[in-house]
Design a protein around this motif. Structure first.
Motif, PDB file in Angstrom:
ATOM      1  N   ALA A  32       0.811  -1.124  -0.089  1.00 49.59           N
ATOM      2  CA  ALA A  32      -0.009  -0.072   0.047  1.00 49.59           C
ATOM      3  C   ALA A  32       0.909   1.301  -0.228  1.00 49.59           C
ATOM      4  O   ALA A  32       0.643   2.418  -0.285  1.00 49.59           O
TER       5      ALA A  32
ATOM      6  N   GLU B 168       2.861  -4.239  16.694  1.00 51.75           N
ATOM      7  CA  GLU B 168       1.510  -4.496  16.503  1.00 51.75           C
ATOM      8  C   GLU B 168       0.860  -3.152  16.491  1.00 51.75           C
ATOM      9  O   GLU B 168       0.112  -2.824  15.561  1.00 51.75           O
TER      10      GLU B 168
ATOM     11  N   GLU C 252       2.212  -1.120  13.316  1.00 53.93           N
ATOM     12  CA  GLU C 252       1.487  -1.512  12.193  1.00 53.93           C
ATOM     13  C   GLU C 252      -0.031  -1.153  12.099  1.00 53.93           C
ATOM     14  O   GLU C 252      -0.346  -0.754  11.054  1.00 53.93           O
ATOM     15  N   GLU C 253      -0.709  -1.257  13.245  1.00 55.70           N
ATOM     16  CA  GLU C 253      -2.013  -1.068  13.035  1.00 55.70           C
ATOM     17  C   GLU C 253      -2.190   0.538  12.903  1.00 55.70           C
ATOM     18  O   GLU C 253      -2.971   0.916  12.289  1.00 55.70           O
TER      19      GLU C 253
ATOM     20  N   SER D  44      -1.596   1.345   9.223  1.00 54.98           N
ATOM     21  CA  SER D  44      -2.689   0.900   8.431  1.00 54.98           C
ATOM     22  C   SER D  44      -3.601   2.043   8.572  1.00 54.98           C
ATOM     23  O   SER D  44      -4.335   2.469   7.439  1.00 54.98           O
ATOM     24  N   HIS D  45      -3.966   2.693   9.812  1.00 58.43           N
ATOM     25  CA  HIS D  45      -5.043   3.592  10.153  1.00 58.43           C
ATOM     26  C   HIS D  45      -4.541   4.848   9.183  1.00 58.43           C
ATOM     27  O   HIS D  45      -5.371   5.388   8.531  1.00 58.43           O
TER      28      HIS D  45
ATOM     29  N   ILE E  76      -2.552   5.484   6.617  1.00 54.71           N
ATOM     30  CA  ILE E  76      -2.499   5.295   5.084  1.00 54.71           C
ATOM     31  C   ILE E  76      -4.105   5.461   4.866  1.00 54.71           C
ATOM     32  O   ILE E  76      -4.447   5.900   3.897  1.00 54.71           O
ATOM     33  N   GLU E  77      -4.950   4.532   5.242  1.00 56.24           N
ATOM     34  CA  GLU E  77      -6.383   4.233   4.982  1.00 56.24           C
ATOM     35  C   GLU E  77      -7.131   5.762   5.176  1.00 56.24           C
ATOM     36  O   GLU E  77      -7.973   6.239   4.471  1.00 56.24           O
ATOM     37  N   LYS E  78      -6.994   6.241   6.200  1.00 54.83           N
ATOM     38  CA  LYS E  78      -7.528   7.659   6.594  1.00 54.83           C
ATOM     39  C   LYS E  78      -6.986   8.654   5.723  1.00 54.83           C
ATOM     40  O   LYS E  78      -7.609   9.597   5.009  1.00 54.83           O
TER      41      LYS E  78
ATOM     42  N   THR F 143      -8.907   8.722   2.247  1.00 54.91           N
ATOM     43  CA  THR F 143     -10.315   8.650   2.342  1.00 54.91           C
ATOM     44  C   THR F 143     -10.885   9.671   1.299  1.00 54.91           C
ATOM     45  O   THR F 143     -11.859   9.434   0.386  1.00 54.91           O
TER      46      THR F 143
ATOM     47  N   ALA G 286      -4.565  13.185   9.329  1.00 50.05           N
ATOM     48  CA  ALA G 286      -4.570  12.104   9.928  1.00 50.05           C
ATOM     49  C   ALA G 286      -3.714  11.902  11.283  1.00 50.05           C
ATOM     50  O   ALA G 286      -4.098  11.475  12.108  1.00 50.05           O
TER      51      ALA G 286
ATOM     52  N   GLY H  80      -5.004  13.877  14.143  1.00 51.59           N
ATOM     53  CA  GLY H  80      -6.232  13.076  14.847  1.00 51.59           C
ATOM     54  C   GLY H  80      -5.460  12.095  15.706  1.00 51.59           C
ATOM     55  O   GLY H  80      -6.254  11.866  16.954  1.00 51.59           O
ATOM     56  N   LEU H  81      -4.494  11.716  15.532  1.00 50.45           N
ATOM     57  CA  LEU H  81      -3.729  10.721  16.695  1.00 50.45           C
ATOM     58  C   LEU H  81      -3.024  11.534  17.606  1.00 50.45           C
ATOM     59  O   LEU H  81      -3.111  10.958  18.892  1.00 50.45           O
TER      60      LEU H  81
END
Lengths: 214, 124
Positions: A7, A40, A43-44, A47-48, A50-52, A55, A67, A70-71
Protein backbone atom coordinates in the motif's frame (compact mmCIF):
# COMPACT_ATOMS: atom_id res chain seq x y z
CA UNK A 1 0.30 -11.31 11.86
CA UNK A 2 1.25 -10.40 8.30
CA UNK A 3 2.46 -6.99 7.34
CA UNK A 4 2.52 -5.75 3.82
CA UNK A 5 4.19 -2.75 2.35
CA UNK A 6 2.49 -2.68 -1.07
CA UNK A 7 0.00 0.00 0.00
CA UNK A 8 2.95 2.25 0.66
CA UNK A 9 3.73 2.25 -3.07
CA UNK A 10 0.67 4.54 -3.51
CA UNK A 11 1.97 6.99 -0.95
CA UNK A 12 4.02 9.94 -2.29
CA UNK A 13 7.55 9.99 -0.89
CA UNK A 14 7.10 13.22 1.10
CA UNK A 15 3.93 11.86 2.73
CA UNK A 16 5.66 8.54 3.37
CA UNK A 17 8.55 10.34 5.05
CA UNK A 18 6.10 12.21 7.28
CA UNK A 19 4.41 8.95 8.30
CA UNK A 20 7.71 7.22 9.05
CA UNK A 21 8.98 10.17 11.12
CA UNK A 22 5.83 10.04 13.23
CA UNK A 23 5.95 6.26 13.66
CA UNK A 24 9.65 6.38 14.49
CA UNK A 25 8.98 8.87 17.32
CA UNK A 26 6.12 6.72 18.50
CA UNK A 27 8.32 3.61 18.45
CA UNK A 28 10.91 5.38 20.60
CA UNK A 29 8.27 6.38 23.13
CA UNK A 30 6.92 2.82 23.31
CA UNK A 31 10.16 1.56 24.84
CA UNK A 32 8.39 0.25 27.95
CA UNK A 33 6.50 -2.36 25.89
CA UNK A 34 7.76 -5.64 24.53
CA UNK A 35 8.76 -5.79 20.85
CA UNK A 36 5.72 -7.77 19.71
CA UNK A 37 3.23 -5.33 21.31
CA UNK A 38 5.11 -2.28 20.02
CA UNK A 39 5.29 -3.71 16.47
CA UNK A 40 1.54 -4.44 16.46
CA UNK A 41 0.73 -0.90 17.58
CA UNK A 42 3.00 0.62 14.91
CA UNK A 43 1.54 -1.54 12.12
CA UNK A 44 -2.04 -0.90 13.19
CA UNK A 45 -1.46 2.85 13.23
CA UNK A 46 0.42 2.74 9.91
CA UNK A 47 -2.59 1.00 8.41
CA UNK A 48 -4.92 3.59 9.97
CA UNK A 49 -2.88 6.59 8.75
CA UNK A 50 -2.70 5.30 5.17
CA UNK A 51 -6.40 4.45 4.98
CA UNK A 52 -7.53 7.68 6.66
CA UNK A 53 -5.27 9.73 4.37
CA UNK A 54 -6.73 7.99 1.32
CA UNK A 55 -10.34 8.80 2.29
CA UNK A 56 -10.45 11.75 -0.09
CA UNK A 57 -8.95 9.71 -2.97
CA UNK A 58 -5.31 10.68 -3.48
CA UNK A 59 -2.95 10.51 -0.52
CA UNK A 60 -1.41 13.94 -0.05
CA UNK A 61 0.93 15.33 2.57
CA UNK A 62 -1.94 17.51 3.86
CA UNK A 63 -4.19 14.45 4.25
CA UNK A 64 -1.42 12.62 6.11
CA UNK A 65 -0.94 15.69 8.34
CA UNK A 66 -4.67 15.67 9.19
CA UNK A 67 -4.59 11.93 9.97
CA UNK A 68 -1.57 12.40 12.26
CA UNK A 69 -3.25 15.35 13.98
CA UNK A 70 -6.18 13.07 14.79
CA UNK A 71 -3.82 10.69 16.58
CA UNK A 72 -2.14 13.48 18.58
CA UNK A 73 1.51 13.88 19.53
CA UNK A 74 3.39 10.54 19.33
CA UNK A 75 4.68 10.94 22.91
CA UNK A 76 1.14 11.44 24.28
CA UNK A 77 -0.24 8.55 22.28
CA UNK A 78 2.58 6.26 23.43
CA UNK A 79 2.03 7.32 27.02
CA UNK A 80 -1.60 6.12 26.83
CA UNK A 81 -0.45 2.68 25.73
CA UNK A 82 2.50 2.33 28.10
CA UNK A 83 0.86 3.77 31.22
CA UNK A 84 -2.08 1.45 30.99
CA UNK A 85 0.13 -1.57 30.34
CA UNK A 86 2.34 -0.70 33.30
CA UNK A 87 -0.63 -0.20 35.61
CA UNK A 88 -2.27 -3.37 34.32
CA UNK A 89 0.92 -5.28 35.14
CA UNK A 90 1.07 -3.69 38.59
CA UNK A 91 -2.50 -4.82 39.27
CA UNK A 92 -1.56 -8.48 38.98
CA UNK A 93 2.01 -8.14 40.21
CA UNK A 94 3.39 -8.88 43.66
CA UNK A 95 6.85 -7.56 42.80
CA UNK A 96 7.70 -4.35 44.73
CA UNK A 97 10.07 -3.33 41.92
CA UNK A 98 7.37 -3.60 39.24
CA UNK A 99 4.81 -1.87 41.43
CA UNK A 100 7.16 1.02 42.17
CA UNK A 101 7.97 1.34 38.45
CA UNK A 102 4.25 1.61 37.66
CA UNK A 103 3.70 4.06 40.50
CA UNK A 104 6.50 6.27 39.14
CA UNK A 105 4.54 6.48 35.88
CA UNK A 106 1.30 7.22 37.71
CA UNK A 107 3.06 9.85 39.88
CA UNK A 108 4.13 11.64 36.69
CA UNK A 109 0.45 11.97 35.74
CA UNK A 110 -1.27 13.00 38.95
CA UNK A 111 -0.74 14.20 42.50
CA UNK A 112 -2.71 11.20 43.81
CA UNK A 113 -0.16 8.94 42.12
CA UNK A 114 2.64 10.88 43.79
CA UNK A 115 1.22 10.30 47.28
CA UNK A 116 0.62 6.61 46.62
CA UNK A 117 4.21 6.35 45.38
CA UNK A 118 5.51 8.15 48.48
CA UNK A 119 3.50 5.95 50.86
CA UNK A 120 4.55 2.78 49.04
CA UNK A 121 8.19 3.81 49.02
CA UNK A 122 8.12 4.41 52.80
CA UNK A 123 6.32 1.11 53.39
CA UNK A 124 8.85 -0.86 51.36
CA UNK A 125 11.77 1.04 52.89
CA UNK A 126 10.80 0.31 56.51
CA UNK A 127 9.85 -3.26 55.64
CA UNK A 128 13.26 -3.78 54.06
CA UNK A 129 15.04 -2.20 57.05
CA UNK A 130 13.25 -4.53 59.51
CA UNK A 131 14.14 -7.60 57.44
CA UNK A 132 17.70 -6.43 56.97
CA UNK A 133 18.23 -5.87 60.71
CA UNK A 134 16.82 -9.36 61.37
CA UNK A 135 19.36 -10.89 58.98
CA UNK A 136 22.30 -8.74 60.12
CA UNK A 137 21.67 -9.67 63.77
CA UNK A 138 22.92 -13.14 62.83
CA UNK A 139 26.14 -11.65 61.41
CA UNK A 140 26.69 -8.86 63.99
CA UNK A 141 24.97 -10.23 67.12
CA UNK A 142 26.47 -7.66 69.51
CA UNK A 143 25.72 -4.49 67.53
CA UNK A 144 22.73 -5.05 65.23
CA UNK A 145 19.17 -4.66 66.51
CA UNK A 146 16.69 -2.20 67.95
CA UNK A 147 18.66 0.06 70.31
CA UNK A 148 17.69 2.72 72.83
CA UNK A 149 20.11 5.49 73.76
CA UNK A 150 19.57 7.95 76.60
CA UNK A 151 20.15 11.52 75.42
CA UNK A 152 21.70 14.34 77.47
CA UNK A 153 18.28 15.98 78.01
CA UNK A 154 16.87 12.78 79.49
CA UNK A 155 14.91 11.72 76.42
CA UNK A 156 15.41 8.37 74.71
CA UNK A 157 16.60 7.90 71.15
CA UNK A 158 15.31 4.74 69.45
CA UNK A 159 17.00 3.43 66.33
CA UNK A 160 17.50 0.34 64.21
CA UNK A 161 21.19 -0.47 63.85
CA UNK A 162 22.53 -2.64 61.09
CA UNK A 163 25.53 -3.65 63.21
CA UNK A 164 28.29 -1.70 61.53
CA UNK A 165 30.68 0.38 63.66
CA UNK A 166 31.47 0.19 67.35
CA UNK A 167 29.17 -0.95 70.16
CA UNK A 168 27.13 2.11 71.21
CA UNK A 169 28.04 3.43 74.67
CA UNK A 170 25.22 3.51 77.25
CA UNK A 171 22.85 2.00 74.71
CA UNK A 172 20.56 -0.94 75.31
CA UNK A 173 19.59 -3.61 72.79
CA UNK A 174 15.84 -3.78 73.41
CA UNK A 175 14.81 -6.97 71.65
CA UNK A 176 18.04 -8.98 71.64
CA UNK A 177 17.64 -12.15 69.59
CA UNK A 178 13.88 -11.54 69.30
CA UNK A 179 14.67 -9.06 66.52
CA UNK A 180 15.38 -12.03 64.23
CA UNK A 181 11.87 -13.54 64.12
CA UNK A 182 10.04 -10.31 64.95
CA UNK A 183 11.97 -8.20 62.43
CA UNK A 184 11.50 -10.78 59.72
CA UNK A 185 7.76 -11.23 60.37
CA UNK A 186 7.04 -7.50 60.80
CA UNK A 187 9.19 -6.58 57.77
CA UNK A 188 7.60 -9.09 55.41
CA UNK A 189 4.12 -8.20 56.73
CA UNK A 190 4.82 -4.53 56.02
CA UNK A 191 6.05 -5.30 52.48
CA UNK A 192 2.95 -7.43 51.80
CA UNK A 193 0.62 -4.82 53.29
CA UNK A 194 2.26 -2.06 51.21
CA UNK A 195 1.87 -4.19 48.08
CA UNK A 196 -1.82 -4.88 48.78
CA UNK A 197 -2.58 -1.22 49.46
CA UNK A 198 -0.65 -0.03 46.38
CA UNK A 199 -2.40 -2.59 44.14
CA UNK A 200 -5.78 -1.55 45.61
CA UNK A 201 -5.08 2.11 44.77
CA UNK A 202 -3.93 1.21 41.24
CA UNK A 203 -7.10 -0.85 40.72
CA UNK A 204 -9.32 2.04 41.88
CA UNK A 205 -7.44 4.44 39.63
CA UNK A 206 -7.81 2.22 36.57
CA UNK A 207 -11.51 1.72 37.33
CA UNK A 208 -12.05 5.47 37.62
CA UNK A 209 -10.78 6.21 34.15
CA UNK A 210 -11.58 5.05 30.67
CA UNK A 211 -7.96 5.78 29.92
CA UNK A 212 -5.13 6.86 32.20
CA UNK A 213 -4.83 10.16 30.41
CA UNK A 214 -6.93 12.57 28.45
CA UNK B 1 -12.53 33.25 49.53
CA UNK B 2 -13.63 33.11 45.90
CA UNK B 3 -17.36 32.51 45.55
CA UNK B 4 -18.35 29.78 43.11
CA UNK B 5 -19.88 31.11 39.94
CA UNK B 6 -23.59 30.34 39.58
CA UNK B 7 -22.95 29.41 35.96
CA UNK B 8 -19.56 27.95 35.13
CA UNK B 9 -19.32 26.96 31.43
CA UNK B 10 -15.95 25.27 32.03
CA UNK B 11 -17.44 22.98 34.71
CA UNK B 12 -20.32 22.12 32.37
CA UNK B 13 -17.83 21.28 29.60
CA UNK B 14 -15.80 19.08 31.97
CA UNK B 15 -18.95 17.27 33.04
CA UNK B 16 -19.88 16.60 29.42
CA UNK B 17 -16.35 15.33 28.66
CA UNK B 18 -16.49 12.97 31.64
CA UNK B 19 -19.96 11.79 30.61
CA UNK B 20 -18.80 11.02 27.07
CA UNK B 21 -15.62 9.33 28.34
CA UNK B 22 -17.66 7.16 30.65
CA UNK B 23 -19.76 5.93 27.73
CA UNK B 24 -16.87 5.25 25.38
CA UNK B 25 -16.02 1.77 26.55
CA UNK B 26 -19.66 0.67 26.24
CA UNK B 27 -19.95 2.37 22.83
CA UNK B 28 -16.89 0.57 21.43
CA UNK B 29 -17.96 -2.82 22.78
CA UNK B 30 -21.49 -2.23 21.42
CA UNK B 31 -20.12 -1.33 17.98
CA UNK B 32 -18.58 -4.82 17.84
CA UNK B 33 -21.83 -6.60 18.73
CA UNK B 34 -22.77 -7.46 15.14
CA UNK B 35 -19.33 -8.63 14.09
CA UNK B 36 -15.67 -7.81 13.72
CA UNK B 37 -14.53 -4.32 12.73
CA UNK B 38 -11.15 -2.63 12.34
CA UNK B 39 -10.17 0.61 14.07
CA UNK B 40 -11.26 3.08 11.40
CA UNK B 41 -14.59 1.26 10.94
CA UNK B 42 -15.22 1.49 14.67
CA UNK B 43 -14.49 5.21 14.57
CA UNK B 44 -16.87 5.69 11.62
CA UNK B 45 -19.56 3.65 13.34
CA UNK B 46 -19.25 5.77 16.49
CA UNK B 47 -19.42 8.97 14.43
CA UNK B 48 -22.49 7.91 12.47
CA UNK B 49 -24.48 6.05 15.13
CA UNK B 50 -23.71 7.99 18.29
CA UNK B 51 -23.31 11.51 19.53
CA UNK B 52 -19.81 10.74 20.74
CA UNK B 53 -16.96 12.84 19.41
CA UNK B 54 -14.03 10.45 19.53
CA UNK B 55 -10.42 11.03 18.57
CA UNK B 56 -8.33 8.31 16.97
CA UNK B 57 -5.71 8.85 19.65
CA UNK B 58 -8.24 7.73 22.27
CA UNK B 59 -9.81 4.77 20.50
CA UNK B 60 -6.69 2.79 19.58
CA UNK B 61 -5.19 2.65 23.11
CA UNK B 62 -8.66 1.80 24.43
CA UNK B 63 -8.98 -1.07 21.95
CA UNK B 64 -5.60 -2.32 23.13
CA UNK B 65 -6.84 -2.14 26.72
CA UNK B 66 -10.08 -3.99 25.93
CA UNK B 67 -7.98 -6.70 24.34
CA UNK B 68 -5.69 -6.87 27.40
CA UNK B 69 -8.78 -7.20 29.61
CA UNK B 70 -9.93 -10.17 27.52
CA UNK B 71 -13.10 -8.40 26.35
CA UNK B 72 -11.97 -8.21 22.71
CA UNK B 73 -9.69 -10.24 20.47
CA UNK B 74 -7.91 -9.22 17.30
CA UNK B 75 -6.67 -10.69 14.04
CA UNK B 76 -4.78 -9.31 11.06
CA UNK B 77 -6.57 -9.62 7.74
CA UNK B 78 -5.15 -8.75 4.32
CA UNK B 79 -7.36 -6.24 2.51
CA UNK B 80 -8.07 -5.18 -1.07
CA UNK B 81 -6.70 -1.77 -0.11
CA UNK B 82 -3.24 -3.34 -0.17
CA UNK B 83 -2.43 -3.19 3.51
CA UNK B 84 -3.42 -5.49 6.38
CA UNK B 85 -6.10 -4.39 8.82
CA UNK B 86 -6.35 -5.33 12.46
CA UNK B 87 -9.89 -6.52 13.12
CA UNK B 88 -11.42 -6.63 16.58
CA UNK B 89 -14.21 -8.91 17.76
CA UNK B 90 -15.88 -9.48 21.10
CA UNK B 91 -14.80 -12.49 23.12
CA UNK B 92 -17.45 -14.50 24.98
CA UNK B 93 -16.47 -12.56 28.13
CA UNK B 94 -16.80 -9.32 26.16
CA UNK B 95 -20.29 -10.26 24.90
CA UNK B 96 -21.38 -11.02 28.46
CA UNK B 97 -19.87 -7.78 29.72
CA UNK B 98 -21.46 -5.57 27.06
CA UNK B 99 -24.85 -7.19 27.70
CA UNK B 100 -24.52 -6.38 31.41
CA UNK B 101 -23.37 -2.83 30.65
CA UNK B 102 -26.28 -2.29 28.24
CA UNK B 103 -28.72 -3.46 30.94
CA UNK B 104 -27.18 -1.10 33.48
CA UNK B 105 -27.25 1.73 30.96
CA UNK B 106 -30.94 1.18 30.14
CA UNK B 107 -31.97 1.11 33.81
CA UNK B 108 -29.86 4.17 34.56
CA UNK B 109 -31.09 6.22 31.59
CA UNK B 110 -34.74 5.34 32.29
CA UNK B 111 -34.45 6.48 35.90
CA UNK B 112 -32.65 9.69 34.85
CA UNK B 113 -35.31 10.37 32.20
CA UNK B 114 -38.02 10.06 34.90
CA UNK B 115 -36.08 12.38 37.20
CA UNK B 116 -35.48 14.94 34.47
CA UNK B 117 -39.01 14.83 33.03
CA UNK B 118 -40.22 17.96 34.92
CA UNK B 119 -37.22 19.97 33.68
CA UNK B 120 -37.70 18.85 30.11
CA UNK B 121 -41.43 19.69 30.24
CA UNK B 122 -40.64 23.05 31.84
CA UNK B 123 -38.23 23.94 29.04
CA UNK B 124 -40.85 23.37 26.36
Amino acid sequence: MTMSGNAQSNVPSDAQKKIETYLSKLRQSLRGLNDQDAREIIEELRSHIIEKSATGGQITIAAVGAALAGLGAPEDLASQYTTDKLLARAEVSRSPFRILKSLFRWASLSIAGFFVLLGSFLGYFFGAVLMLVAVLKLIHPRTAGLWIFPKANGELDISFRLGFGSIPAAGRDVLGWWIVPLGWIAGSALVMLTTSIAVWFVRQYRKSLVLPQG
Amino acid sequence: MKRPEARDPEAADKWEVQLRKGCLELAILASLWDGKLYGLEILRRLESDSDLIVSEGTVYPLLSRLKALGLAQSEWVESDAGHPRKYYALTSVGRQRVREMAGMWTRFSESMTRLLAPLVKGNK
